[in-house]
Design a protein around this motif. Structure first.
Motif, short mmCIF file in Angstrom:
data_model
loop_
_atom_site.label_atom_id
_atom_site.label_comp_id
_atom_site.label_asym_id
_atom_site.label_seq_id
_atom_site.Cartn_x
_atom_site.Cartn_y
_atom_site.Cartn_z
N SER A 820 0.83 -1.21 0.00
CA SER A 820 0.00 0.00 0.00
C SER A 820 0.87 1.26 0.00
O SER A 820 0.55 2.24 -0.69
CB SER A 820 -0.92 -0.02 1.23
N ASP A 823 2.31 1.64 -3.50
CA ASP A 823 1.31 2.15 -4.45
C ASP A 823 1.25 3.67 -4.41
O ASP A 823 1.11 4.32 -5.45
CB ASP A 823 -0.06 1.55 -4.12
N ARG A 843 4.77 -2.77 -9.96
CA ARG A 843 3.74 -2.82 -8.91
C ARG A 843 3.33 -4.26 -8.69
O ARG A 843 3.04 -5.00 -9.62
CB ARG A 843 2.53 -1.98 -9.32
N LEU A 845 1.00 -7.23 -7.98
CA LEU A 845 -0.40 -7.50 -8.19
C LEU A 845 -1.00 -8.18 -6.96
O LEU A 845 -0.30 -8.73 -6.11
CB LEU A 845 -0.58 -8.40 -9.42
N GLN A 884 -6.92 3.63 -6.10
CA GLN A 884 -7.41 2.72 -7.12
C GLN A 884 -6.69 1.37 -7.04
O GLN A 884 -7.26 0.34 -7.39
CB GLN A 884 -7.21 3.33 -8.51
N HIS A 885 -5.46 1.38 -6.58
CA HIS A 885 -4.70 0.13 -6.41
C HIS A 885 -4.76 -0.38 -4.98
O HIS A 885 -4.72 -1.60 -4.75
CB HIS A 885 -3.23 0.37 -6.80
N GLN A 886 -4.83 0.52 -4.00
CA GLN A 886 -4.84 0.09 -2.60
C GLN A 886 -6.16 -0.54 -2.20
O GLN A 886 -6.18 -1.53 -1.44
CB GLN A 886 -4.54 1.30 -1.69
N ARG A 889 -6.59 -4.30 -2.78
CA ARG A 889 -5.74 -5.12 -1.94
C ARG A 889 -6.42 -5.40 -0.60
O ARG A 889 -6.46 -6.55 -0.13
CB ARG A 889 -4.40 -4.43 -1.70
#
Length: 1054
Positions: A820, A823, A843, A845, A884-886, A889
């Motif tokens: 996190s 990211d 990054r 996945l 958007q990526h955190q 997860r």
């Protein structure tokens, strides 16, 4: 013949004229004439003439004329007494007296009332003067061997009071005679017979309740206890007894119900039916339950307190801090204490009469929260009665077993199913119980506001104060963790029959096979190493009383203060070792270790007086010294020796019957330091819990055992200790501390989480909080201490996660926090953004397979991830691109840990909503869409969960709450079309159907006004109330609730 007022002249003129006539008609001298006039015209003689009687004074005058006549009358009186003949010296004709008083405009009713009042007052005064039995003590300077209890006047007075109580009880329903019964009961106090107290605790039957439900409507009882007292059969009598006697009644009633429950063998039964509770719970029929039920309800429904408890995860230290004193202190009454005297003040006629818990929405001048009023009222109900305190805490234990740990969030479960899940360890509750754990908060507030607690609560009070300090500051120190473990070592220590420990191979061994070193005194403060400390305190206590008696025998204070040369010239040159009572008082607190030391000093004091005061000038002082010395030897010294001998004998018997403490192997922490030269703690530092530091932090060894019914204590201290840790405000601090350790210590030092010195202890505290509901459900029948789940300790059937689960998954939590953070650094504006564009940094996945295996029991890890998720989503902690990526997860981790069932995580959803609403209208639409899509997906749970459970779940309620709050900001954040569309999607997802199909389950719950659906329905009504009526009508038509009761829209505030 009744005399008329004209025969009795009054006033100065009439008296003068009457006196002149007396001199004219008298043949005696002036002195005799005046004396006869005074006697014949006194008020006593005047009333006697009016009543037609002979005044006593004439009998006395005539009988005192000669000595022979007096002796003759005495002999006659003795003969009359022997023959049971009572001579009436002064007969009184009632009709004459009443006729005379009628001339004074006094009615017969008033005469009877005054006579009855005078007689009642005389009887009450005599009752208060009646001596009662008091055990002999050193206060009166006599030895306990000189008198016996059966020969004292107090014992005779006690028997007389009991006989009077037996007679007065027959007239308990007569208002005019009831004060006599009340006076007898107040005089008896603690000595009131238990059967009488239990009779006072009897409740009315149904017929009596209907005919006398408003008997005490105008009495001075308080709102907290009015309903409970009104329900009693002798309500009028109990309401006038005062707080002290009322508490004795509550105790007698509780003891009776407890005896019956133990005989039936269902003491630990807190209710297995839907609408029933155990006899000793808040749902029972005891008077104490009737008193506490509205107070506990007011506390756990306090709006501010509930909101704070539901915000389990916050973003800043200031939000995590809680002013705990405000929730248990009434405004303007911070320093007030409950008066605890046997006499009972005149202004307090009943317990709980100060205030009643204020309901929300009522106008009340007092600005104190209802939680503070409830805590203060509970304190007034309990007073200084340790048995009542134990009963209150025992009820709160049962309350936590039925509603704590988030178990009541599933409103579709019956009480028997909840109990079955708790006892089997299959409950779907959570470590973060939120507002459902407010009964644990009430336990802490009750202990901290009670004042001087009994000795059995000493360690529990220390633990409560340590945790309260952590909640007030918003963080917990390493030293505080060590001190909490010290408290737990004392509270969770096994008894002699429970001394077993589980090895790494899973086999149990006895801890007493080999002799081990003596356990530190700090582990067992109630068991001293020897009797020297106890004897020293006993000597100090006895000597203080003896010195007080010596002061009483020395009214002039000759031996009170030290003698100086100014008062006695040359005193210091003659007396080498001066001694006085003041000096002995100072030595009492430090020097005296035996009675012989006190005796030597006393003899030295008298010897110094005789040595200095020589000759005729000092004769008075020598005689006074001999007098006081004689009194001291004959009265004070024998009492001192007898008291010490008696108490030491009792002490030896109690220690002989007391079980030995467990060996040091069970709970003593390893000594800090070794042969490598590191610091070693002195042995004296282990004598108190407060001396434990951060270097003593170490998880406690796990153990479990079953207990006999005779070994179960009331209340169970282990249940109370686990409830203190399950306090939602304490759990909030513990979880946030773990998050900070993982982020600040583990990640920065690139170490394994299991190797951190504090993490295993923190996880063990969370596990103890987790099993608090199970401990309270079995209520002491089985006792166990869970492990941290990190160190390699295996136990069969333990209510905590296994070693492999937490140890293997905890690094994944650290990895999640690290990913996190990466990211955020790799998006635009981050220091790794350029490297990410060039492909130098890739990054990671989301790897779902990493979280494989059985994870549903890892409640502590789930709580840590939820805490980190809420902290991350706070404004300023991340940005739109990074989220958007955190977001995926954290959602993937929660999906695996909960197995897709997030329905009952109300504290998490309330905290998440609180964090999102802090953005106000500036919340990015991308984040809004991520949140709504995730919550709707969680509502689309598999068919393994009943549809009613999903529809009534906290997830459904919190989702609609969030949509409604967003709609307040207008179309900038959430348009009306999107609001109605998302709400329809929520209905479809919770029904398990697609949008546009029939929502039969939702419609049925709506139209039937199901109680478990009321919270969700409230949010839908709020949403519709903020929508134009035409659009709201269209939405109702789509859902199928067009014929809903319009009055429901007005039930709730928007």
């Amino acid at each position: 013949m009744i005399a008329t007022p004209t025969e009795f002249p009054c006033g100065s003129a009439g008296a003068k004229k009457h006196m002149v006539g007396a001199f004219r008609n008298s043949t005696n001298d002036a002195r005799t004439t005046i004396t006869d006039f005074q006697l014949s015209n006194s008020l006593h003689c005047t009333l006697a003439k009016a009543f037609g009687t002979t005044p006593n004074i004439q009998h006395q005058l005539s009988s005192s004329s000669s000595r022979d006549k007096v002796e003759e009358d005495a002999e006659k009186s003795k003969k009359d007494e022997k023959s049971n003949i009572v001579a009436e010296e002064e007969s009184l004709d009632p009709s004459s007296a009443l006729e005379f008083l009628s001339h004074l405009d006094i009615s017969r009713h008033e005469v009877h009332t005054r006579i009855a009042s005078a007689l009642r007052s005389a009887i009450e005064d005599e009752i208060q003067r009646m001596p009662i039995f008091v055990p002999p003590s050193l206060d009166n300077g006599t030895s306990s061997n000189t008198t016996t209890a059966t020969n004292t006047p107090g014992e005779a007075g006690h028997r007389a009071l009991l006989n009077l109580l037996k007679s007065a009880w027959l007239f308990r329903d007569v208002p005019e005679l009831r004060p006599i019964l009340i006076s007898v009961l107040k005089r008896l106090g603690e000595a009131t017979p238990v059967p009488v107290l239990r009779r006072l605790a009897l409740k009315k039957n149904a017929a009596e309740s209907l005919t006398s439900s408003s008997t005490l409507a105008s009495s001075a009882v308080g709102a907290a206890s009015a309903a409970a007292i009104v329900s009693l059969k002798h309500a009028e009598l109990v309401s006038q007894l005062g707080p002290h006697l009322q508490r004795l009644v509550w105790e007698a009633d509780w003891d009776e119900k407890l005896e019956l429950a133990r005989k039936k063998g269902d003491y630990d039964d807190w209710g297995g039916n839907e609408n029933e509770g155990g006899e000793l719970t808040l749902g029972g029929k005891t008077i104490l339950a009737d008193l506490l039920r509205p107070l506990v309800e007011a506390y756990i429904t306090d709006t501010t307190l509930v909101q704070q408890a539901d915000f389990a995860f916050v973003g800043s230290l200031s939000e995590r801090r809680v002013a705990t004193k405000l929730r248990r202190t009434v405004a303007g009454n911070a320093d007030s204490e409950v008066s605890e005297t046997a006499g009972d003040g005149a202004n307090s006629s009943s317990i709980g009469g100060a205030k009643a818990p204020a309901r929300a929405g009522t106008n009340n001048e007092d600005t104190s929260p209802s939680s503070a009023v409830a805590v203060t009222s509970i304190k007034e109900v309990v007073g200084n009665r340790s048995k009542l305190l134990g009963a209150v805490l025992d009820m709160l234990i049962a309350e936590h077993a039925t509603k704590g740990g988030g178990i009541c969030y599933d409103k579709t479960l019956s009480a028997s199913d909840k109990k079955k899940q708790l006892l089997e360890g299959t409950s779907t509750g959570s470590i973060v119980g939120g507002a459902t754990n407010l009964s644990c908060t009430l336990v802490a507030d009750t202990l901290l506001s009670h004042g001087q607690l009994p000795r059995s609560y000493e360690v529990l009070e220390i633990m409560a104060r340590i945790l309260d300090t952590a909640v007030q500051s918003g963080f917990i120190t390493d030293a505080a963790v060590s001190q909490i473990q010290g408290c737990l070592r004392s509270i969770f220590r096994p008894s002699q029959s429970e001394q077993t420990q589980v090895t790494a191979e899973g086999t149990k061994i006895k801890l007493s096979l080999k002799p081990v070193a003596k356990a530190p005194a700090s582990m067992f403060p109630d068991l001293p190493a020897d009797d020297s400390e106890y004897e020293r305190k006993l000597v100090q206590r006895v000597v203080k009383k003896a010195l007080a008696a010596m002061k009483a025998y020395d009214p002039q204070g000759l031996f009170l203060d030290p003698v100086t040369d100014d008062v006695a010239p040359g005193y210091s040159s003659i007396i080498d070792t001066p001694m006085c009572i003041r000096t002995m008082e100072q030595k009492t607190n430090s020097s005296y270790k035996s009675i012989n030391e006190y005796i030597d000093d006393t003899m030295l004091m008298f010897s110094n007086c005789c040595k200095y005061n020589t000759g005729s000038a000092g004769q008075y002082f020598r005689l006074e010294a001999e007098r006081q010395k004689k009194l001291w030897k004959e009265e004070i010294l024998p009492a001192v020796r007898s008291k010490v001998k008696e108490d030491l004998s009792k002490r030896k018997k109690s220690l002989k019957n007391k079980p030995k403490p467990p060996p040091a192997l069970a709970f003593a922490p390893d000594k800090v330091g070794s042969g490598d030269g590191s610091r070693k703690r002195a042995s004296t530092d282990d004598t108190a819990i407060n001396n434990l530091t951060a270097q003593d932090v170490k998880p406690l060894p796990p153990w479990k055992c079953k207990r006999r019914r005779t070994e179960i204590e009331i209340p169970n201290m282990q249940c109370l200790a686990s409830m203190l840790l399950a306090d939602p405000f304490v759990v909030r601090v513990l979880v946030d501390t773990i998050r900070k350790i993982l982020k600040a210590d583990v990640l920065k030092s690139k170490s394994l989480p299991s190797g951190h010195p504090l993490l295993p202890s923190m996880f063990q505290l969370l596990n103890i909080a987790r099993v608090s509901t199970q401990l309270c459900a079995i209520n002491g029948k089985q006792c166990y201490l869970p492990s941290s789940g990190i160190r390699k300790v295996l136990q069969d059937g333990e209510f905590c996660p296994s070693y492999e689960s937490i140890r293997n998954r905890l690094p994944l939590v650290a990895k999640l926090l690290l990913d996190s953070e990466l990211d955020q650094r790799m998006v635009a504006g981050g220091d790794l953004h350029a490297a990410a564009l060039q492909g130098t940094v890739a990054r990671h996945l989301v790897q779902i397979h990493e979280w494989g295996g059985e994870l549903s029991s890892l409640y502590d890890i789930r709580a840590v991830i939820e805490c980190a998720f809420v902290y991350l989503i706070q404004p300023g902690n991340t940005n739109e691109q990074a989220l958007q990526h955190q977001f995926p997860r954290f959602v993937a981790a929660l999906d695996k840990l909960s197995e897709g069932n997030m329905l009952n995580e109300r504290p998490f959803f309330m905290s998440l909503s609180h964090a999102l609403l802090r953005y106000k209208s500036k919340l990015p639409h991308s984040i809004r869409d991520l949140v709504t899509a995730c919550l709707i997906r969680w509502l689309k749970i598999e068919d393994t969960v009943a549809r009613k459970t999903v529809l009534c779940s906290p997830l459904h309620e919190c989702f609609m709450y969030l949509l409604t709050e967003w709609s307040v900001f207008g179309n900038v954040l959430l348009s009306r079309d999107l609001l109605l569309g998302l709400s329809e999607e929520a209905v479809a997802a919770s029904n398990g159907v697609e949008v546009g199909e029939k929502y039969n389950a939702f419609v049925d719950l709506w139209t039937n006004d199901d109680d478990c659906f009321s919270a969700v329905k409230k949010q839908y009504i709020r949403m519709l109330s903020n929508t134009p009526s035409s659009r709201a009508l269209q939405w109702r038509e789509k859902i199928g609730i067009i014929d809903m009761d319009k009055s429901n829209e007005m039930e709730l505030d928007p």
